[in-house]
Design a protein around this motif. Structure first.
Motif, mmCIF file in Angstrom:
data_model
loop_
_atom_site.group_PDB
_atom_site.id
_atom_site.type_symbol
_atom_site.label_atom_id
_atom_site.label_comp_id
_atom_site.label_asym_id
_atom_site.label_seq_id
_atom_site.Cartn_x
_atom_site.Cartn_y
_atom_site.Cartn_z
ATOM 1 N N THR A 73 0.786 -1.235 0.000
ATOM 2 C CA THR A 73 0.000 0.000 0.000
ATOM 3 C C THR A 73 0.815 1.280 0.000
ATOM 4 O O THR A 73 0.290 2.342 -0.310
ATOM 5 C CB THR A 73 -0.906 0.045 1.247
ATOM 6 O OG1 THR A 73 -0.078 0.046 2.418
ATOM 7 C CG2 THR A 73 -1.861 -1.130 1.273
ATOM 8 N N LEU A 80 -8.676 3.837 2.773
ATOM 9 C CA LEU A 80 -7.813 4.737 2.007
ATOM 10 C C LEU A 80 -8.616 5.567 1.003
ATOM 11 O O LEU A 80 -8.302 6.733 0.764
ATOM 12 C CB LEU A 80 -6.709 3.944 1.307
ATOM 13 C CG LEU A 80 -5.713 3.248 2.240
ATOM 14 C CD1 LEU A 80 -4.731 2.400 1.448
ATOM 15 C CD2 LEU A 80 -4.989 4.255 3.122
ATOM 16 N N LYS A 138 -10.292 8.264 2.967
ATOM 17 C CA LYS A 138 -9.269 9.235 3.362
ATOM 18 C C LYS A 138 -8.937 10.159 2.188
ATOM 19 O O LYS A 138 -8.817 11.364 2.351
ATOM 20 C CB LYS A 138 -8.015 8.493 3.847
ATOM 21 C CG LYS A 138 -6.992 9.375 4.471
ATOM 22 C CD LYS A 138 -5.861 8.544 5.048
ATOM 23 C CE LYS A 138 -4.797 9.462 5.596
ATOM 24 N NZ LYS A 138 -3.594 8.731 5.975
ATOM 25 N N LEU A 156 1.878 2.481 2.734
ATOM 26 C CA LEU A 156 1.733 2.986 4.093
ATOM 27 C C LEU A 156 2.908 2.492 4.922
ATOM 28 O O LEU A 156 3.555 1.500 4.585
ATOM 29 C CB LEU A 156 0.430 2.481 4.725
ATOM 30 C CG LEU A 156 -0.867 2.944 4.080
ATOM 31 C CD1 LEU A 156 -2.056 2.200 4.689
ATOM 32 C CD2 LEU A 156 -1.055 4.437 4.257
#
Length: 168
Positions: A14, A55, A58, A16
């Motif tokens: 991802t 996500l 977000k 992240l």
């Protein structure tokens, strides 16, 4: 056989950080479905679907608290989230396309013998302004989300410090 990923694998998939994923787990926003015997987080395919939803929300500008509320209440289906994302992306593309068209128009005028009018520059400036406003709003929302995360972290640190002081 069910497939599982460790937190480091999810981070690589991802983009992240492991720290962010652990924070999401800590605030009960995104928790793994399982654990190894040694306590390592294990995520399955349903967790990946939830992370994609998180996500996407977000990216749409929702705060972590809002995302938690939406995902807990299942007010928005995964399909609706994807559709919202596509609509937002189409809007950005439309603004970029309009700016590109204005820039091409002014470029052609500058290359040719036709004079550039005040209206040409005004239209270009308006397209640039709309594009910049969207970027500024997106950056502002991003900073607000980062400050949200920082605020949660600082609150937890303060609470832990108070608990330690009280226990001493």
């Amino acid at each position: 056989m069910k497939r599982y990923w460790k937190v480091g694998d999810i981070a690589k998939l991802t983009g992240l950080t492991v720290r962010t994923l652990r924070f999401y787990d800590q605030i009960e926003l995104f928790s793994p479905s399982g654990q190894t015997e040694s306590g390592h987080r294990l995520y399955d395919e349903s967790d990946l679907v939830r992370l994609q939803q998180l996500l996407s929300l977000k990216e749409l500008g929702l705060s972590l608290d809002e995302i938690k509320s939406v995902l807990a209440g299942e007010q928005i289906s995964p399909l609706e989230i994807v559709n919202l994302q596509m609509a937002k992306l189409k809007e950005r593309i439309k603004l970029q396309q309009k700016l590109l068209e204005q820039l091409q128009h002014v470029s052609k005028l500058m290359q040719g013998t036709a004079p550039i009018t005040v209206e040409d520059f005004t239209q270009l400036l308006q397209a640039m302004k709309k594009n910049d406003e969207k970027l500024v709003i997106a950056r502002q929302m991003s900073w607000e989300r980062h400050l949200d995360v920082l605020g949660h972290f600082l609150t937890e640190v303060n609470e832990e410090t108070k608990l330690k002081e009280d226990n001493s």
